[in-house]
Structure formats: structure tokens, C-alpha cells
Write a protein that holds these residues in place. Structure first.
Motif, PDB file in Angstrom:
ATOM      1  N   HIS A  37      41.749  47.470  26.813  1.00 37.58           N
ATOM      2  CA  HIS A  37      42.605  47.316  27.992  1.00 37.58           C
ATOM      3  C   HIS A  37      42.396  48.440  29.000  1.00 37.58           C
ATOM      4  O   HIS A  37      42.224  48.201  30.198  1.00 37.58           O
ATOM      5  N   ARG A  38      42.394  49.677  28.530  1.00 38.91           N
ATOM      6  CA  ARG A  38      42.250  50.822  29.438  1.00 38.91           C
ATOM      7  C   ARG A  38      40.891  50.805  30.146  1.00 38.91           C
ATOM      8  O   ARG A  38      40.803  51.052  31.347  1.00 38.91           O
ATOM      9  N   VAL A  40      38.935  48.231  30.772  1.00 42.58           N
ATOM     10  CA  VAL A  40      38.883  47.130  31.737  1.00 42.58           C
ATOM     11  C   VAL A  40      39.670  47.499  32.991  1.00 42.58           C
ATOM     12  O   VAL A  40      39.205  47.306  34.112  1.00 42.58           O
ATOM     13  N   ARG A  41      40.845  48.073  32.805  1.00 41.52           N
ATOM     14  CA  ARG A  41      41.668  48.430  33.970  1.00 41.52           C
ATOM     15  C   ARG A  41      40.972  49.471  34.845  1.00 41.52           C
ATOM     16  O   ARG A  41      40.951  49.357  36.057  1.00 41.52           O
ATOM     17  N   ARG A  42      40.392  50.472  34.224  1.00 35.83           N
ATOM     18  CA  ARG A  42      39.674  51.499  34.995  1.00 35.83           C
ATOM     19  C   ARG A  42      38.493  50.886  35.736  1.00 35.83           C
ATOM     20  O   ARG A  42      38.250  51.203  36.898  1.00 35.83           O
ATOM     21  N   TYR A  43      37.774  50.020  35.064  1.00 37.80           N
ATOM     22  CA  TYR A  43      36.586  49.401  35.666  1.00 37.80           C
ATOM     23  C   TYR A  43      36.965  48.538  36.865  1.00 37.80           C
ATOM     24  O   TYR A  43      36.374  48.666  37.930  1.00 37.80           O
ATOM     25  N   VAL A  44      37.958  47.673  36.716  1.00 34.01           N
ATOM     26  CA  VAL A  44      38.327  46.806  37.840  1.00 34.01           C
ATOM     27  C   VAL A  44      38.953  47.602  38.977  1.00 34.01           C
ATOM     28  O   VAL A  44      38.807  47.244  40.140  1.00 34.01           O
ATOM     29  N   THR A  45      39.626  48.706  38.654  1.00 33.43           N
ATOM     30  CA  THR A  45      40.207  49.550  39.700  1.00 33.43           C
ATOM     31  C   THR A  45      39.113  50.143  40.571  1.00 33.43           C
ATOM     32  O   THR A  45      39.174  50.066  41.802  1.00 33.43           O
ATOM     33  N   TYR A  46      38.109  50.734  39.942  1.00 30.62           N
ATOM     34  CA  TYR A  46      37.049  51.371  40.711  1.00 30.62           C
ATOM     35  C   TYR A  46      36.102  50.370  41.336  1.00 30.62           C
ATOM     36  O   TYR A  46      35.641  50.568  42.453  1.00 30.62           O
ATOM     37  N   LEU A  47      35.826  49.291  40.646  1.00 23.94           N
ATOM     38  CA  LEU A  47      34.901  48.299  41.186  1.00 23.94           C
ATOM     39  C   LEU A  47      35.539  47.539  42.335  1.00 23.94           C
ATOM     40  O   LEU A  47      34.898  47.303  43.362  1.00 23.94           O
ATOM     41  N   GLY A  48      36.806  47.186  42.180  1.00 23.71           N
ATOM     42  CA  GLY A  48      37.490  46.418  43.220  1.00 23.71           C
ATOM     43  C   GLY A  48      38.005  47.281  44.348  1.00 23.71           C
ATOM     44  O   GLY A  48      38.229  46.805  45.452  1.00 23.71           O
ATOM     45  N   GLY A  49      38.206  48.566  44.078  1.00 21.07           N
ATOM     46  CA  GLY A  49      38.680  49.464  45.118  1.00 21.07           C
ATOM     47  C   GLY A  49      40.126  49.238  45.522  1.00 21.07           C
ATOM     48  O   GLY A  49      40.574  49.758  46.531  1.00 21.07           O
ATOM     49  N   ASP A  50      40.879  48.471  44.745  1.00 13.48           N
ATOM     50  CA  ASP A  50      42.268  48.187  45.087  1.00 13.48           C
ATOM     51  C   ASP A  50      43.150  48.423  43.867  1.00 13.48           C
ATOM     52  O   ASP A  50      43.312  47.536  43.025  1.00 13.48           O
ATOM     53  N   GLN A  52      46.222  48.419  43.569  1.00 17.98           N
ATOM     54  CA  GLN A  52      47.352  47.487  43.518  1.00 17.98           C
ATOM     55  C   GLN A  52      46.998  46.198  42.773  1.00 17.98           C
ATOM     56  O   GLN A  52      47.853  45.576  42.164  1.00 17.98           O
ATOM     57  N   ALA A  53      45.739  45.790  42.852  1.00 14.89           N
ATOM     58  CA  ALA A  53      45.316  44.535  42.223  1.00 14.89           C
ATOM     59  C   ALA A  53      44.792  44.744  40.804  1.00 14.89           C
ATOM     60  O   ALA A  53      44.470  43.766  40.123  1.00 14.89           O
ATOM     61  N   ALA A  54      44.710  45.978  40.341  1.00 16.28           N
ATOM     62  CA  ALA A  54      44.081  46.265  39.049  1.00 16.28           C
ATOM     63  C   ALA A  54      44.772  45.576  37.884  1.00 16.28           C
ATOM     64  O   ALA A  54      44.109  45.044  36.990  1.00 16.28           O
ATOM     65  N   ASP A  55      46.101  45.574  37.874  1.00 11.39           N
ATOM     66  CA  ASP A  55      46.807  44.926  36.758  1.00 11.39           C
ATOM     67  C   ASP A  55      46.524  43.429  36.726  1.00 11.39           C
ATOM     68  O   ASP A  55      46.290  42.860  35.657  1.00 11.39           O
ATOM     69  N   ASP A  56      46.548  42.804  37.901  1.00 11.79           N
ATOM     70  CA  ASP A  56      46.266  41.364  37.956  1.00 11.79           C
ATOM     71  C   ASP A  56      44.837  41.067  37.527  1.00 11.79           C
ATOM     72  O   ASP A  56      44.583  40.097  36.793  1.00 11.79           O
ATOM     73  N   LEU A  57      43.879  41.892  37.982  1.00 14.60           N
ATOM     74  CA  LEU A  57      42.484  41.679  37.606  1.00 14.60           C
ATOM     75  C   LEU A  57      42.261  41.923  36.118  1.00 14.60           C
ATOM     76  O   LEU A  57      41.476  41.227  35.483  1.00 14.60           O
ATOM     77  N   THR A  58      42.966  42.894  35.565  1.00 15.65           N
ATOM     78  CA  THR A  58      42.860  43.160  34.129  1.00 15.65           C
ATOM     79  C   THR A  58      43.384  41.969  33.341  1.00 15.65           C
ATOM     80  O   THR A  58      42.746  41.494  32.397  1.00 15.65           O
ATOM     81  N   GLN A  59      44.537  41.473  33.749  1.00 19.07           N
ATOM     82  CA  GLN A  59      45.107  40.312  33.065  1.00 19.07           C
ATOM     83  C   GLN A  59      44.190  39.100  33.207  1.00 19.07           C
ATOM     84  O   GLN A  59      43.950  38.376  32.236  1.00 19.07           O
ATOM     85  N   ASP A  60      43.652  38.885  34.400  1.00 17.13           N
ATOM     86  CA  ASP A  60      42.736  37.770  34.632  1.00 17.13           C
ATOM     87  C   ASP A  60      41.506  37.897  33.735  1.00 17.13           C
ATOM     88  O   ASP A  60      41.038  36.911  33.163  1.00 17.13           O
TER      89      ASP A  60
END
Length: 197
Positions: A37-38, A40-50, A52-60
């Protein structure tokens, strides 16, 4: 009765949990999700640059992964497989956002977003500085740096995930390090000059 060998690395354990989850073990699903989980969340945060959307992208990402777990065969590590799903989730999110821009009821949306951020948390300022520094890097270098230096993926797995040779990943990481060090030095110069005066 043959007793399977115990996994020798965390990635092997995670892959074993993914395979057990595929076979229907609900406890293995929980271990698999908690273990990654951690990352994935870090990866989507940095890759997506947002952030605010990290939790949703992690869940997705996890919803997509659990929905297609029956196709996971363990040919690569479960971490690499899951991060490739996370990458596709971010790309899909960016495409969706580009196709349907969101409207805001305020003209100064950036200030509103900054005011909504929690302040005073331990490490908050360091995280903001790191995010700002990473945002200055070209996307390919940022992704290679985040995968290998922040998430700890081996260069070979990062190469597999990004679809480029290992040497290219190494080069991108080296160039990202150099650029980040230069930007840190530039940021520290005014502070040092002010302290000397």
C-alpha cells in the motif's frame, strides 16, 4: 507431503501472498495489500503529481489488481506487476482529467488548495521540498528516481516497469541525482549568504 520453501526476500513473500490471494485466501489478500500500500501510494503521488488524488489512485490500483489477480502467474514479482497497474491507473487518470477539466468556484484555486493542506505535521516541510524538487525533473527521470530511490525497486525491475533498458534507468537516476543536488545547492546559496552577512 512436500513442504514449500520459505520465501527468502520481501518481494518473494509478497509474490507468494499474491499467488495465495489468487487461489482465494482472504488473509493473503490482506497481507498483499498491506505490504504494498505505501509503495503504491508513494508511486502514484510522484508519478501523478497530485497528492490530493493519491488515495483515489491507490484504491483504483488495488481494485484493478484484485479484479485481475486471477491472471497473475508470478512470472515477475507481485510488486512490479502491481506498480505497472498503478502506472496505468495514473495514465488513465491523467487522460480522463485532460478530457474533462474540472470547474472551480474560485479564481485562485492554487491558494485554496494550499490552504486545505495539513500543516505542522512532522516531516511535512521536507516532503513539500522533495515534491517541489522532484517536480522540476523531466518525467522520465522523476519516474526512474522514484522507483529506484524512494520505492527501492531494483534497476532491472524499474526497467521492466518503464519499458526501457536497465542502462537507461541507471542514466536517468544518475542525471536526476545530479539535477537534484544542483537545485539543492542553488536553494541553499541565498540562505548561506544571508547567514554570513
Amino acid at each position: 507431503m512436500i513442504i514449500p520453501a520459505l520465501p527468502s526476500s520481501p518481494d518473494e513473500s509478497i509474490t507468494a501472498w499474491a499467488l495465495a490471494a489468487r487461489a482465494g485466501d482472504p488473509e493473503a489478500v490482506e497481507h498483499f495489500v498491506r505490504a504494498l500500500h505505501r509503495d503504491v501510494r508513494r508511486y502514484v503521488t510522484y508519478l501523478g503529481g497530485d497528492p490530493q488524488a493519491a488515495d483515489d489512485l491507490t484504491q483504483d490500483t488495488f481494485l484493478r489488481a484484485l479484479g485481475s489477480l486471477h491472471r497473475f502467474e508470478g512470472r515477475s514479482s507481485a510488486r512490479t506487476w502491481l506498480l505497472s497497474i498503478a502506472r496505468r491507473a495514473v495514465i488513465d487518470s491523467l487522460r480522463h482529467a485532460a478530457a474533462r477539466p474540472r470547474l472551480s468556484d474560485t479564481d485562485d484555486w492554487q491558494s485554496a488548495a494550499e490552504r486545505a493542506q495539513p500543516r505542522g505535521l512532522p516531516g511535512f516541510d521536507d516532503g513539500v521540498v522533495l515534491a517541489d524538487l522532484l517536480a522540476t525533473l523531466p518525467e522520465e527521470r522523476r519516474e526512474a528516481f522514484v522507483l529506484t530511490q524512494l520505492l527501492g525497486l531494483p534497476y532491472a525491475e524499474a526497467a521492466l516497469l518503464t519499458g526501457c533498458p536497465v542502462g537507461t534507468v541507471r542514466s536517468r537516476v544518475a542525471r536526476a541525482r545530479i539535477a537534484l543536488m544542483e537545485r539543492l545547492r542553488e536553494a541553499e546559496r541565498p540562505a548561506l549568504a544571508g547567514a554570513a552577512a
